[in-house]
Design a protein around this motif. Sequence first.
Motif, PDB file in Angstrom:
ATOM      1  N   GLY A  29       0.831  -1.184   0.000  1.00  0.00           N
ATOM      2  CA  GLY A  29       0.000   0.000   0.000  1.00  0.00           C
ATOM      3  C   GLY A  29       0.872   1.244   0.000  1.00  0.00           C
ATOM      4  N   PRO A  30       0.288   2.420   0.052  1.00  0.00           N
ATOM      5  CA  PRO A  30       1.085   3.651  -0.065  1.00  0.00           C
ATOM      6  C   PRO A  30       1.838   4.064   1.191  1.00  0.00           C
TER       7      PRO A  30
ATOM      8  N   HIS B  20       6.561   5.289  -1.950  1.00  0.00           N
ATOM      9  CA  HIS B  20       5.889   5.005  -0.682  1.00  0.00           C
ATOM     10  C   HIS B  20       6.202   6.085   0.351  1.00  0.00           C
ATOM     11  N   SER B  21       5.217   6.375   1.179  1.00  0.00           N
ATOM     12  CA  SER B  21       5.392   7.292   2.307  1.00  0.00           C
ATOM     13  C   SER B  21       5.647   6.459   3.562  1.00  0.00           C
ATOM     14  N   LEU B  22       6.862   6.577   4.119  1.00  0.00           N
ATOM     15  CA  LEU B  22       7.291   5.702   5.206  1.00  0.00           C
ATOM     16  C   LEU B  22       7.240   6.386   6.558  1.00  0.00           C
ATOM     17  N   GLU B  23       7.086   5.571   7.590  1.00  0.00           N
ATOM     18  CA  GLU B  23       7.306   5.991   8.971  1.00  0.00           C
ATOM     19  C   GLU B  23       8.064   4.868   9.659  1.00  0.00           C
ATOM     20  N   LEU B  24       9.051   5.232  10.482  1.00  0.00           N
ATOM     21  CA  LEU B  24       9.842   4.238  11.198  1.00  0.00           C
ATOM     22  C   LEU B  24       9.570   4.315  12.686  1.00  0.00           C
TER      23      LEU B  24
ATOM     24  N   THR C 191      -0.716   1.500   5.988  1.00  0.00           N
ATOM     25  CA  THR C 191      -1.415   0.547   5.126  1.00  0.00           C
ATOM     26  C   THR C 191      -0.781  -0.840   5.195  1.00  0.00           C
ATOM     27  N   SER C 192       0.407  -0.929   5.778  1.00  0.00           N
ATOM     28  CA  SER C 192       1.081  -2.219   5.953  1.00  0.00           C
ATOM     29  C   SER C 192       2.133  -2.064   7.036  1.00  0.00           C
ATOM     30  N   ILE C 193       2.573  -3.195   7.572  1.00  0.00           N
ATOM     31  CA  ILE C 193       3.601  -3.209   8.614  1.00  0.00           C
ATOM     32  C   ILE C 193       4.776  -4.045   8.110  1.00  0.00           C
ATOM     33  N   ILE C 194       5.982  -3.493   8.288  1.00  0.00           N
ATOM     34  CA  ILE C 194       7.208  -4.221   7.963  1.00  0.00           C
ATOM     35  C   ILE C 194       8.011  -4.385   9.245  1.00  0.00           C
TER      36      ILE C 194
ATOM     37  N   ARG D 237      -5.790  -8.618  10.216  1.00  0.00           N
ATOM     38  CA  ARG D 237      -4.661  -7.755  10.488  1.00  0.00           C
ATOM     39  C   ARG D 237      -4.297  -6.967   9.244  1.00  0.00           C
ATOM     40  N   LEU D 238      -3.443  -5.968   9.424  1.00  0.00           N
ATOM     41  CA  LEU D 238      -2.900  -5.260   8.268  1.00  0.00           C
ATOM     42  C   LEU D 238      -1.929  -6.179   7.518  1.00  0.00           C
ATOM     43  N   PRO D 239      -1.705  -5.923   6.234  1.00  0.00           N
ATOM     44  CA  PRO D 239      -0.674  -6.687   5.510  1.00  0.00           C
ATOM     45  C   PRO D 239       0.658  -6.609   6.253  1.00  0.00           C
ATOM     46  N   LEU D 240       1.404  -7.731   6.254  1.00  0.00           N
ATOM     47  CA  LEU D 240       2.583  -7.855   7.109  1.00  0.00           C
ATOM     48  C   LEU D 240       3.734  -8.498   6.341  1.00  0.00           C
TER      49      LEU D 240
END
Length: 386
Positions: A31-32, A60-64, A90-93, A130-133
């Motif tokens: 996702g974005p 992509h717009s990221l947050e850490l 929109t997703s979790i890494i 859950r959110l995409p992972l």
Amino acid sequence: MRSFAFNTSARILFENGAALRISTSGAPFLGPRPFIVTDKGIIAAGLLEETIADLCESGHSLELFTAVTADPARALVDQAVEAARHHEATSIIGFGGGSSLDVAKLVALLLGSDEDLDEAWGVGNAKGPRLPLILVPTTAGTGSEVTPISIITVEDDEKRGVVSPVILPDLAVLDPQLTIWLPAHVTAATGIDAMVHAIEAYSSTSDNNNPVSKALAVEALKLLGANIETAVFEPRNEAARGAMLLGSMLAGMAFANSPVAAVHALAYPIGGTFHVAHGLSNALVLPHVLRFNAVKAADPYSDLAPRVFPELAMLNDKQDRAAAFADELGRMTERLGLQTTLREVGIRSEDLPKMARDAMKQTRLLINNPRPLSEADALAIYEAAL
């Protein structure tokens, strides 16, 4: 043959440099606005720089979230969830060791479902969605990228788990090059952790112990046993690093379906109370638990022993081979430069009774042990390990 269920991650990518191309491999899930869960050590080592550049360059717009620590606490999970919610993720890494991956799993679950974490603890209680992972391990030890388990530290230093297939990731990205930076003691401790996963999965008395898990555990032990010393003493040996990461993943698949037992149950009070790394906590009690279990588990231990130490095949008596297996694992820990006694990590004899009481709280693990274990047994094992 009895029935069983086997669950693992939906997609696994194993490739040198794979972490640098997550924008492509993870495209169906990102996702974005991806949200990355990691720790300050990963940032300081520069391991995320090219991954971040790849994601940003692809729009992509990221947050850490970089505050993950060893033995992550419930409050830290809450902080990460709030930060991800503020980012409108929109997703979790999850990118890092087992702690970062475990926190990422719960962030994806709690944001995607609005579940109450207090109702999700235990086996099968987390319902999702859950959110995409996406999970990216940087150590070869926990196998968290293929397990439906997240372990968090709660009040009184107790370890508590969420166990549910819903927190398995959509994609596990295994990049051996990410593990080359690991210090020797971390390589050793996480490697022993993975070996424990394989040993306990193979010998577990869980109703779901199954031929797939057993086969994976055997292959994992062969890879781990043959490569752990090379990976520790030749840290830039890419073949050994790749074998360790693959072995860790296979062991993770095994114990995710045939759960671990008393080694982990007795390790948790060491890590939770004394903040000893999880892999080292396992290593400190491993030989002693195996000796205790050997009365009932000589068959599986004697089966596994030659997979790690081929010379033990010469021992025909199963009890002798199981005892030698425990002894050789203890010697391996010493060769790897790890501490081998509880005293060496600051634990005193007066600490042991509370540790034994705390270990008995790990009922979801102790039920899988080949030999029933009482509080008095736990205390005796700690005394032997002191």
